[in-house]
Design an enzyme around this catalytic site. Structure first.
Site, PDB file in Angstrom:
ATOM      1  N   GLY A  77     -47.303   0.691 -28.319  1.00 29.93           N
ATOM      2  CA  GLY A  77     -47.646  -0.318 -29.331  1.00 29.93           C
ATOM      3  C   GLY A  77     -47.679   0.303 -30.715  1.00 29.93           C
ATOM      4  O   GLY A  77     -47.190   1.419 -30.926  1.00 29.93           O
ATOM      5  N   ASN A  78     -48.227  -0.419 -31.678  1.00 33.87           N
ATOM      6  CA  ASN A  78     -48.402   0.156 -33.021  1.00 33.87           C
ATOM      7  C   ASN A  78     -49.687  -0.395 -33.636  1.00 33.87           C
ATOM      8  O   ASN A  78     -50.366  -1.227 -33.040  1.00 33.87           O
ATOM      9  CB  ASN A  78     -47.174  -0.118 -33.899  1.00 33.87           C
ATOM     10  CG  ASN A  78     -46.926  -1.603 -34.076  1.00 33.87           C
ATOM     11  OD1 ASN A  78     -47.752  -2.318 -34.639  1.00 33.87           O
ATOM     12  ND2 ASN A  78     -45.788  -2.093 -33.571  1.00 33.87           N
ATOM     13  N   HIS A  79     -50.007   0.087 -34.842  1.00 36.67           N
ATOM     14  CA  HIS A  79     -51.318  -0.223 -35.436  1.00 36.67           C
ATOM     15  C   HIS A  79     -51.373  -1.547 -36.195  1.00 36.67           C
ATOM     16  O   HIS A  79     -52.358  -1.827 -36.857  1.00 36.67           O
ATOM     17  CB  HIS A  79     -51.727   0.900 -36.394  1.00 36.67           C
ATOM     18  CG  HIS A  79     -52.017   2.190 -35.691  1.00 36.67           C
ATOM     19  ND1 HIS A  79     -53.023   2.300 -34.770  1.00 36.67           N
ATOM     20  CD2 HIS A  79     -51.428   3.397 -35.765  1.00 36.67           C
ATOM     21  CE1 HIS A  79     -53.044   3.540 -34.300  1.00 36.67           C
ATOM     22  NE2 HIS A  79     -52.080   4.228 -34.894  1.00 36.67           N
ATOM     23  N   ALA A 134     -44.647  -6.430 -36.749  1.00 39.97           N
ATOM     24  CA  ALA A 134     -44.166  -5.046 -36.576  1.00 39.97           C
ATOM     25  C   ALA A 134     -43.629  -4.949 -35.140  1.00 39.97           C
ATOM     26  O   ALA A 134     -44.344  -4.562 -34.219  1.00 39.97           O
ATOM     27  CB  ALA A 134     -45.311  -4.070 -36.800  1.00 39.97           C
TER      28      ALA A 134
END
Ligand code: CTP
Length: 414
Positions: free
Chosen positions: A223-225, A290
């Protein structure tokens, strides 16, 4: 041909200034926060507002009438009668589009709640036919006193609008509730107040937000932030102006207003499927999610056990949603992309705009403090197809959303 480069100031100053030519009667009452009235008047004048200031005598202990008359370019009024002239309080109240009392002291609040008419500010308030907005300022204990609460409730019953106080450092040195909000927030409140609720009526929007999670096995993912804050702020801004918005959002714990249609997805593939269906029916799509660029080739059915010393996951490219929408975009559709870059920002942003057939690209640079994932602020530069640049200062994501929506409206109508 040289491209145009536009710079916008640090407040939520859109390309269409919601406040231009508005008439605001600013009442300043006696509070240490009265000094903020000078900044407030400056910001309003910059936005093309006509400002007339009325001060109580107590306010003059904190800020001078000369400062406020110089900044507002109008005489500051205080008394019902001076020498042989009489201030026409009825005309003043009718002149204004809005009467704003900032700061609103405890004393003036009590007078407003009871209808006590012992100065010009109160005479104008009691005869005003325009909406009245107040920004209270007081120390925490005064703020929490039951009388204050009762008085504020009365003001609401009388249809006055109250800008909530902030929590922060107070004149007493204490930290707590009661601080008047900053002038920028008051300006934003006024902008929202004047925004036409029908501006985007009949227009349909698709907004993507948040991260995507690409499953590795039943318990792990890549995943990402991304928090989803920017996309949610955009969806809310569009809805506020009458737009019909569908928000496709990846895993996010942020609150979303109930007036927005939400489609929750997890992976890039799910986001792709949802967007391809919704895009057909919308006028404008804003891709602020994102999205993961790569996803595991295979998802393990069982939890992967810790055996190998070095473990490799084979990844494959996800479908580029923005690019896919750009390929099927109709002439009357408008497509907005985001680019998060750490080097060669302009070149990359323009490259993505062209490669993905977008109409507008919003650039976030990782070099800018105050921009990026998880935080409440953002700093953007917008590029259009003609390579014009629109630069904005660091602002809250809510104000950035206003700038982005204003720019979309301008470019889409151009
Ligand atoms: N985007 C998308 N689908 C993807 C990847 C990105 O729709 N699979 C969209 C993003 O929502 C954003 C824009 O493409 O609007 C640019 O995303 P970004 O990650 O900055 O660019 P990439 O094209 O992925 O290129 P790179 O990661 O190499 O910078």
């Amino acid at each position: 041909m040289p491209k145009n480069v536009y710079f916008y100031p640090p407040i939520s100053w859109g390309i269409f200034m919601q406040l231009t030519n508005k008439k605001i009667l600013l009442g300043v009452s006696g509070s240490i926060a009265a000094y903020k009235a000078t900044f407030l008047v400056r910001l309003l004048i910059k936005q093309g507002v006509q400002v007339k200031v009325i001060m109580t005598n107590a306010a003059k202990d904190f800020v001078t009438p000369l400062s406020l008359s110089t900044l507002s370019k109008n005489d500051v009024l205080s008394d019902i009668a001076t020498n042989d002239s009489w201030a026409n309080h009825v005309a003043l109240g009718r002149w204004a589009d809005v009467m704003l009392i900032a700061p609103l002291s405890c004393n003036t609040l009590a007078k407003m709640a009871t209808g006590l008419c012992d100065n010009l500010l109160m005479a104008v308030y009691l005869s005003a036919t325009c909406p009245v907005i107040v920004a209270p300022a007081m120390d925490e204990d005064m703020w929490h006193h039951p009388t204050t609460k009762n008085n504020l409730q009365k003001l609401e019953v009388y249809h006055n609008k109250i800008i909530p106080v902030e929590n922060g450092e107070l004149a007493s040195g204490l930290i707590g509730e009661g601080r008047m909000v900053e002038p920028e927030i008051i300006v934003k409140y006024l902008e929202d107040f004047f925004i036409s609720k029908d501006e985007l009526k009949g227009k349909k929007f698709l907004v993507t937000a948040g991260p995507t999670y690409e499953a590795i096995d039943p318990v792990r993912f890549i995943g990402n932030h991304s928090s989803g804050k920017m996309g949610i702020a955009l969806a809310e801004e569009l809805t506020k102006r009458g737009g019909d918005v569908t928000l496709v959002i990846g895993p996010s714990s942020e609150k979303i207003s109930s007036t927005i249609k939400v489609e929750k997805v997890t992976s890039a593939a799910e986001m792709y499927e949802a967007c391809m269906v919704i895009f057909e029916k919308v006028d404008i799509a804003i891709m602020s999610a994102a999205v993961a660029d790569y996803t595991p080739v295979a998802i393990a059915n069982e939890k992967i056990k810790k055996k190998e010393e070095v473990f490799t996951i084979e990844l494959t490219k996800t479908k580029d949603i923005l690019k896919s929408l750009g390929e099927v975009k109709r002439k009357n559709q408008f497509l907005v992309g985001f680019a998060l870059e750490s080097t060669n920002e302009k070149a990359y942003a323009l490259g993505k705009l062209k490669a993905k057939n977008a109409d507008m690209m919003v650039l976030n640079s990782l070099k800018d403090k105050g921009a990026g994932f998880g935080i409440n602020t953002n700093k953007i530069t917008i590029f259009d197809k003609a390579e014009n640049e629109y630069h904005f200062e660091t602002k809250s994501k809510v104000n950035v959303a206003t700038d982005i929506v204003n720019t979309i409206i301008k470019l889409n109508n151009a």
